[in-house]
Design a protein around this motif. Structure first.
Motif, PDB file in Angstrom:
ATOM      1  N   TRP A   1       6.124  88.339 111.286  1.00 34.36           N
ATOM      2  CA  TRP A   1       7.298  88.375 110.402  1.00 34.36           C
ATOM      3  C   TRP A   1       8.444  89.119 111.094  1.00 34.36           C
ATOM      4  CZ3 TRP A   1       8.612  85.471 106.626  1.00 34.36           C
ATOM      5  CH2 TRP A   1       7.676  84.983 105.697  1.00 34.36           C
ATOM      6  N   ARG A   2       8.089  90.228 111.732  1.00 37.32           N
ATOM      7  CA  ARG A   2       9.085  91.033 112.435  1.00 37.32           C
ATOM      8  C   ARG A   2       9.792  90.184 113.492  1.00 37.32           C
ATOM      9  NH1 ARG A   2       8.671  94.450 117.103  1.00 37.32           N
ATOM     10  NH2 ARG A   2      10.052  96.278 116.986  1.00 37.32           N
ATOM     11  N   ASP A   3       9.018  89.470 114.294  1.00 34.00           N
ATOM     12  CA  ASP A   3       9.609  88.617 115.323  1.00 34.00           C
ATOM     13  C   ASP A   3      10.402  87.460 114.726  1.00 34.00           C
ATOM     14  OD1 ASP A   3       8.565  88.380 118.585  1.00 34.00           O
ATOM     15  OD2 ASP A   3       7.974  90.092 117.360  1.00 34.00           O
ATOM     16  N   PHE A   4       9.923  86.936 113.589  1.00 34.68           N
ATOM     17  CA  PHE A   4      10.642  85.853 112.916  1.00 34.68           C
ATOM     18  C   PHE A   4      12.063  86.292 112.571  1.00 34.68           C
ATOM     19  CE2 PHE A   4      11.867  84.204 108.656  1.00 34.68           C
ATOM     20  CZ  PHE A   4      12.131  82.891 109.004  1.00 34.68           C
ATOM     21  N   PHE A   5      12.196  87.464 111.954  1.00 35.10           N
ATOM     22  CA  PHE A   5      13.528  87.932 111.571  1.00 35.10           C
ATOM     23  C   PHE A   5      14.375  88.257 112.800  1.00 35.10           C
ATOM     24  CE2 PHE A   5      11.823  89.114 107.202  1.00 35.10           C
ATOM     25  CZ  PHE A   5      12.556  88.138 106.563  1.00 35.10           C
ATOM     26  N   TYR A   6      13.761  88.792 113.847  1.00 42.84           N
ATOM     27  CA  TYR A   6      14.513  89.041 115.079  1.00 42.84           C
ATOM     28  C   TYR A   6      15.070  87.740 115.642  1.00 42.84           C
ATOM     29  CZ  TYR A   6      14.075  93.987 116.225  1.00 42.84           C
ATOM     30  OH  TYR A   6      14.236  95.352 116.245  1.00 42.84           O
ATOM     31  N   THR A   7      14.263  86.687 115.602  1.00 47.58           N
ATOM     32  CA  THR A   7      14.690  85.408 116.169  1.00 47.58           C
ATOM     33  C   THR A   7      15.799  84.768 115.344  1.00 47.58           C
ATOM     34  OG1 THR A   7      12.462  85.056 117.063  1.00 47.58           O
ATOM     35  CG2 THR A   7      13.883  83.133 116.888  1.00 47.58           C
ATOM     36  N   VAL A   8      15.622  84.727 114.015  1.00 42.05           N
ATOM     37  CA  VAL A   8      16.646  84.130 113.151  1.00 42.05           C
ATOM     38  C   VAL A   8      17.954  84.911 113.253  1.00 42.05           C
ATOM     39  CG1 VAL A   8      17.277  83.484 110.800  1.00 42.05           C
ATOM     40  CG2 VAL A   8      14.917  83.219 111.556  1.00 42.05           C
ATOM     41  N   SER A   9      17.858  86.233 113.267  1.00 40.97           N
ATOM     42  CA  SER A   9      19.077  87.054 113.329  1.00 40.97           C
ATOM     43  C   SER A   9      19.813  86.850 114.644  1.00 40.97           C
ATOM     44  CB  SER A   9      18.731  88.535 113.148  1.00 40.97           C
ATOM     45  OG  SER A   9      18.002  89.041 114.248  1.00 40.97           O
ATOM     46  N   PHE A  10      19.065  86.691 115.735  1.00 39.23           N
ATOM     47  CA  PHE A  10      19.686  86.501 117.049  1.00 39.23           C
ATOM     48  C   PHE A  10      20.395  85.151 117.144  1.00 39.23           C
ATOM     49  CE2 PHE A  10      19.146  85.273 121.651  1.00 39.23           C
ATOM     50  CZ  PHE A  10      20.123  86.133 122.133  1.00 39.23           C
ATOM     51  N   GLY A  11      19.849  84.150 116.459  1.00 38.74           N
ATOM     52  CA  GLY A  11      20.408  82.807 116.550  1.00 38.74           C
ATOM     53  C   GLY A  11      21.327  82.410 115.422  1.00 38.74           C
ATOM     54  N   THR A  12      21.670  83.344 114.526  1.00 43.44           N
ATOM     55  CA  THR A  12      22.510  83.034 113.365  1.00 43.44           C
ATOM     56  C   THR A  12      23.786  83.865 113.387  1.00 43.44           C
ATOM     57  OG1 THR A  12      20.529  82.560 112.047  1.00 43.44           O
ATOM     58  CG2 THR A  12      22.599  82.903 110.842  1.00 43.44           C
ATOM     59  N   PRO A  13      24.932  83.269 113.663  1.00 43.15           N
ATOM     60  CA  PRO A  13      26.192  84.026 113.613  1.00 43.15           C
ATOM     61  C   PRO A  13      26.414  84.638 112.231  1.00 43.15           C
ATOM     62  CG  PRO A  13      26.512  81.902 114.690  1.00 43.15           C
ATOM     63  CD  PRO A  13      25.129  81.878 114.098  1.00 43.15           C
ATOM     64  N   ASN A  14      26.925  85.853 112.212  1.00 40.77           N
ATOM     65  CA  ASN A  14      27.228  86.565 110.960  1.00 40.77           C
ATOM     66  C   ASN A  14      25.989  86.737 110.079  1.00 40.77           C
ATOM     67  OD1 ASN A  14      30.082  86.623 111.590  1.00 40.77           O
ATOM     68  ND2 ASN A  14      30.118  84.452 111.022  1.00 40.77           N
ATOM     69  N   PHE A  15      24.845  86.940 110.711  1.00 39.77           N
ATOM     70  CA  PHE A  15      23.594  87.084 109.968  1.00 39.77           C
ATOM     71  C   PHE A  15      23.640  88.250 108.987  1.00 39.77           C
ATOM     72  CE2 PHE A  15      19.149  88.716 109.725  1.00 39.77           C
ATOM     73  CZ  PHE A  15      18.541  87.587 109.183  1.00 39.77           C
ATOM     74  N   ASP A  16      24.426  89.274 109.285  1.00 37.18           N
ATOM     75  CA  ASP A  16      24.451  90.486 108.465  1.00 37.18           C
ATOM     76  C   ASP A  16      25.523  90.458 107.381  1.00 37.18           C
ATOM     77  OD1 ASP A  16      26.569  90.586 110.222  1.00 37.18           O
ATOM     78  OD2 ASP A  16      26.367  92.721 110.658  1.00 37.18           O
ATOM     79  N   GLN A  17      26.005  89.276 107.025  1.00 37.08           N
ATOM     80  CA  GLN A  17      26.983  89.192 105.941  1.00 37.08           C
ATOM     81  C   GLN A  17      26.843  87.859 105.218  1.00 37.08           C
ATOM     82  OE1 GLN A  17      30.192  89.778 108.812  1.00 37.08           O
ATOM     83  NE2 GLN A  17      31.073  87.802 108.193  1.00 37.08           N
ATOM     84  N   MET A  18      27.462  87.780 104.052  1.00 36.98           N
ATOM     85  CA  MET A  18      27.406  86.546 103.275  1.00 36.98           C
ATOM     86  C   MET A  18      28.426  85.534 103.791  1.00 36.98           C
ATOM     87  SD  MET A  18      27.808  85.960  99.132  1.00 36.98           S
ATOM     88  CE  MET A  18      29.577  86.252  99.048  1.00 36.98           C
ATOM     89  N   LYS A  19      29.663  85.980 103.972  1.00 36.34           N
ATOM     90  CA  LYS A  19      30.720  85.070 104.402  1.00 36.34           C
ATOM     91  C   LYS A  19      30.514  84.675 105.864  1.00 36.34           C
ATOM     92  CE  LYS A  19      34.208  86.686 101.128  1.00 36.34           C
ATOM     93  NZ  LYS A  19      35.553  87.289 100.942  1.00 36.34           N
ATOM     94  N   GLY A  20      30.628  83.398 106.112  1.00 37.51           N
ATOM     95  CA  GLY A  20      30.484  82.912 107.467  1.00 37.51           C
ATOM     96  C   GLY A  20      29.051  82.797 107.951  1.00 37.51           C
ATOM     97  N   ASN A  21      28.113  83.033 107.066  1.00 46.32           N
ATOM     98  CA  ASN A  21      26.690  82.951 107.397  1.00 46.32           C
ATOM     99  C   ASN A  21      26.148  81.628 106.852  1.00 46.32           C
ATOM    100  OD1 ASN A  21      23.912  83.191 107.652  1.00 46.32           O
ATOM    101  ND2 ASN A  21      23.821  85.277 106.838  1.00 46.32           N
ATOM    102  N   LYS A  22      25.848  80.688 107.726  1.00 46.33           N
ATOM    103  CA  LYS A  22      25.482  79.334 107.300  1.00 46.33           C
ATOM    104  C   LYS A  22      24.152  79.264 106.554  1.00 46.33           C
ATOM    105  CE  LYS A  22      28.090  76.776 110.785  1.00 46.33           C
ATOM    106  NZ  LYS A  22      28.024  75.784 111.883  1.00 46.33           N
ATOM    107  N   ILE A  23      23.293  80.264 106.704  1.00 42.22           N
ATOM    108  CA  ILE A  23      22.008  80.199 106.000  1.00 42.22           C
ATOM    109  C   ILE A  23      22.008  81.042 104.723  1.00 42.22           C
ATOM    110  CG2 ILE A  23      20.816  79.804 108.192  1.00 42.22           C
ATOM    111  CD1 ILE A  23      19.605  82.647 107.860  1.00 42.22           C
ATOM    112  N   CYS A  24      23.167  81.584 104.369  1.00 47.45           N
ATOM    113  CA  CYS A  24      23.263  82.459 103.188  1.00 47.45           C
ATOM    114  C   CYS A  24      24.014  81.763 102.051  1.00 47.45           C
ATOM    115  CB  CYS A  24      23.989  83.748 103.554  1.00 47.45           C
ATOM    116  SG  CYS A  24      24.161  84.912 102.189  1.00 47.45           S
ATOM    117  N   LYS A  25      23.406  81.774 100.866  1.00 53.15           N
ATOM    118  CA  LYS A  25      24.096  81.233  99.694  1.00 53.15           C
ATOM    119  C   LYS A  25      25.314  82.100  99.359  1.00 53.15           C
ATOM    120  CE  LYS A  25      20.282  78.885  97.370  1.00 53.15           C
ATOM    121  NZ  LYS A  25      20.854  77.547  97.517  1.00 53.15           N
ATOM    122  N   GLN A  26      26.380  81.440  98.980  1.00 54.69           N
ATOM    123  CA  GLN A  26      27.609  82.132  98.604  1.00 54.69           C
ATOM    124  C   GLN A  26      27.544  82.430  97.102  1.00 54.69           C
ATOM    125  OE1 GLN A  26      29.874  82.856 101.330  1.00 54.69           O
ATOM    126  NE2 GLN A  26      27.919  82.202 102.221  1.00 54.69           N
TER     127      GLN A  26
END
Length: 542
Positions: A302-327
């Motif tokens: 699980w730890r590695d899963f989140f590291y991988t998704v976060s590394f490959g997702t722009p703006n992973f740490d916010q809602m706006k501009g994050n393509k995998i995050c519901k607005q």
């Protein structure tokens, strides 16, 4: 004859000697070795305006854990004939400058440091790497903070991060073996010239003032404690074999119901690869054992899963501009947020967890789920980024990728979408700890409240409140919201937000793209989500 190379190993995370490829590479063929750590004011400068003792970015519990880890690393290096060279950055964002200056002044020929995928680290490390390469310094940056290289996983997945746990583990088959060589000595430290080399400071020496009255976290930092704690956890082979993440008592605090190895993994006091393979050794000695995603190795994945998704997702740490995050149109209510942050919601289960967080810098994962749900989709409907910031500052195991990933999950903004399943702030804790011992410890004003009222003290008759020396509304706050009413409103607003997101996902051609369908579909949940759903069945709001 060519003179032996002067090598530097730059510690940031990876605060250990065992299974440390950067240290291993730096020592090989080195005539002199410079083990360096930079004290960064960005994380360590005291902030008197902060809501609790510490800096703007780190609570005092995490700062103390870091300093203990540095002290332990220095002691372990001493036993090998070396030492930790502590440098101080002049100002924020100048850790890179401090390293570059030392590389030049000490005439370093080879630099090693562990790869880091956090955005701040990527920018910092690029400055150092660019300087080193332009100066003819050899640079080696191995991946050793995670089991797998996130970039490699993304590449194998067609250039996109796998967005489900099952698709991730289908690619991440077997992690590399750890470096098991034990060193008898390291190359001597070279001449440091006129550099001021600092001893590991204490919390008080950093300027945090008198915090002697604060309850101190029982978890001590450092590689020595990490290895001891891991060995102790793995000695109980039956416990390891039967470990299931959805189970465990979130109210257990004197003896937590988990390994509490997450902070040691976060700071790299414990190698995740070494831990993984030690667990495999236990599995080989037993007949049956649990499997991912709920097993002990499943948690490392699980730890590695989140590291991988976060590394490959722009703006992973916010809602706006994050393509995998519901607005989602979260509310802005500073008063309710502060009540949650400071453990003053009037719900003892929620408040005790937040007080444990502030004092210890740690709480059980189901306790984290409870307060995250309460803040976001459960009761207060406040933005997950606000809660993320509090966890990021206070948790001793605060980890950028995992913290953001879990807040996205628990707010039903990504990964998990069953927003109607809500942790009750009353009944969830009660089923584990009906007497309320956890609450009584962290909220002493409630210690004499009878057990039938300990989770809902506002329901106690005034005579009972007086006898318990705790008047609700005076000595302890009334609930900031009515749970039943707030939960119904949250479900309604989440439903509206989901409907809006589905409409927004339609392209101009009038149908969702493949990416949109994958991103927002409630049905696009893998087996790992099913296990979480099973866990949440018992925590549905009454």
């Amino acid at each position: 004859m060519e003179a032996p190379t002067a090598a530097m190993v730059w510690f940031r995370k990876g605060l250990r000697v065992h299974d440390n490829p950067a240290l291993d590479a730096a020592r090989r063929g080195a005539g002199r070795l410079y083990p360096v750590f930079v004290l960064d004011p960005r994380y360590l400068r005291p902030d008197p305006a902060a809501a609790s003792p510490g800096s703007a970015r780190a609570g005092v519990a995490r700062v103390r854990f870091l300093l203990e880890s540095l002290g332990d690393l220095d002691a372990r290096l001493h036993r090998l004939g070396s030492r930790l060279l502590l440098l101080r950055a002049r100002d924020d964002d100048d850790a890179a400058g401090a390293v570059c200056a030392a590389l030049k002044d000490w005439n370093i020929g080879r630099l090693s440091f562990e790869s880091d995928t956090e955005p701040y680290a990527l920018a910092r490390d690029k400055k150092v790497t660019d300087f080193a390469m332009s100066s003819g310094i050899e640079v080696f940056t191995p991946v050793s903070h995670t089991l797998f290289d996130p970039a490699d996983i993304i590449n194998k997945n067609g250039g996109r991060p796998p967005l489900t746990y099952q698709s991730f583990i289908a690619i991440a088959v077997e992690p590399p073996e750890p470096i098991l060589e034990e060193y008898s000595e390291l190359p001597p430290v070279g001449d440091t010239g006129e550099y001021e080399l600092l001893p590991v400071p204490t919390v008080e020496e950093l300027g945090y003032g008198d915090i002697s009255q604060e309850e101190i976290s029982p978890f001590q930092g450092g590689e020595t404690e990490a290895l001891r704690r891991m060995k102790e956890s793995l000695q109980d082979k039956e416990w390891v074999a039967k470990f299931e993440k959805p189970k465990g008592d979130p109210s257990a605090f004197l003896k937590p119901a988990t390994t509490v190895l997450s902070p040691y993994l976060k700071f790299g006091c414990l190698s995740s690869r070494y831990f993984y393979h030690c667990i495999q050794d236990v599995y080989r000695s037993v007949r049956n054992y649990t499997k991912p995603p709920v097993s002990l190795t499943g948690q490392l994945l699980w730890r590695d899963f989140f590291y991988t998704v976060s590394f490959g997702t722009p703006n992973f740490d916010q809602m706006k501009g994050n393509k995998i995050c519901k607005q989602i149109p979260w509310s802005e209510n500073e008063e309710l947020f502060v009540a949650w942050r400071d453990g003053r919601t009037g719900y003892p289960w929620i408040d005790a967890i937040m007080i444990q967080l502030r004092k210890w810098g740690w709480m059980h994962h189901l306790a984290r789920h409870s307060v995250a749900c309460f803040l976001t989709r459960g009761d207060l409907f406040i933005h997950w980024e606000k809660g993320r910031d509090v966890f990021e500052r206070l948790l001793i195991d605060s980890d950028w990728a995992i913290n953001n990933g879990n807040w996205l999950w628990l707010s039903c903004s990504s990964f998990f979408y069953q927003y109607h399943r809500i942790y009750s702030p009353i009944t969830f804790g009660k089923k584990y700890d009906p007497n309320g011992n956890y609450i009584r410890h962290f909220i002493p004003v409630l210690k004499d409240m009878p057990r039938e009222y300990i989770y809902e003290p506002w329901t106690a008759p005034l005579s009972i409140q007086k006898k318990a020396k705790c008047i609700i509304g005076k000595d302890y706050p009334k609930p900031v919201v009515d749970h039943d009413t707030a939960t119904k409103e949250c479900r309604k607003r989440m439903g509206e937000a989901y409907a809006s997101n589905r409409l927004d996902s339609y392209s101009s051609k009038g149908k969702p793209s493949n990416l949109s369908r994958r991103k927002w579909s409630h049905g696009d949940q893998d087996a790992s989500n099913s296990s979480i759903a099973r866990q949440l069945k018992t925590s549905r709001s009454d």
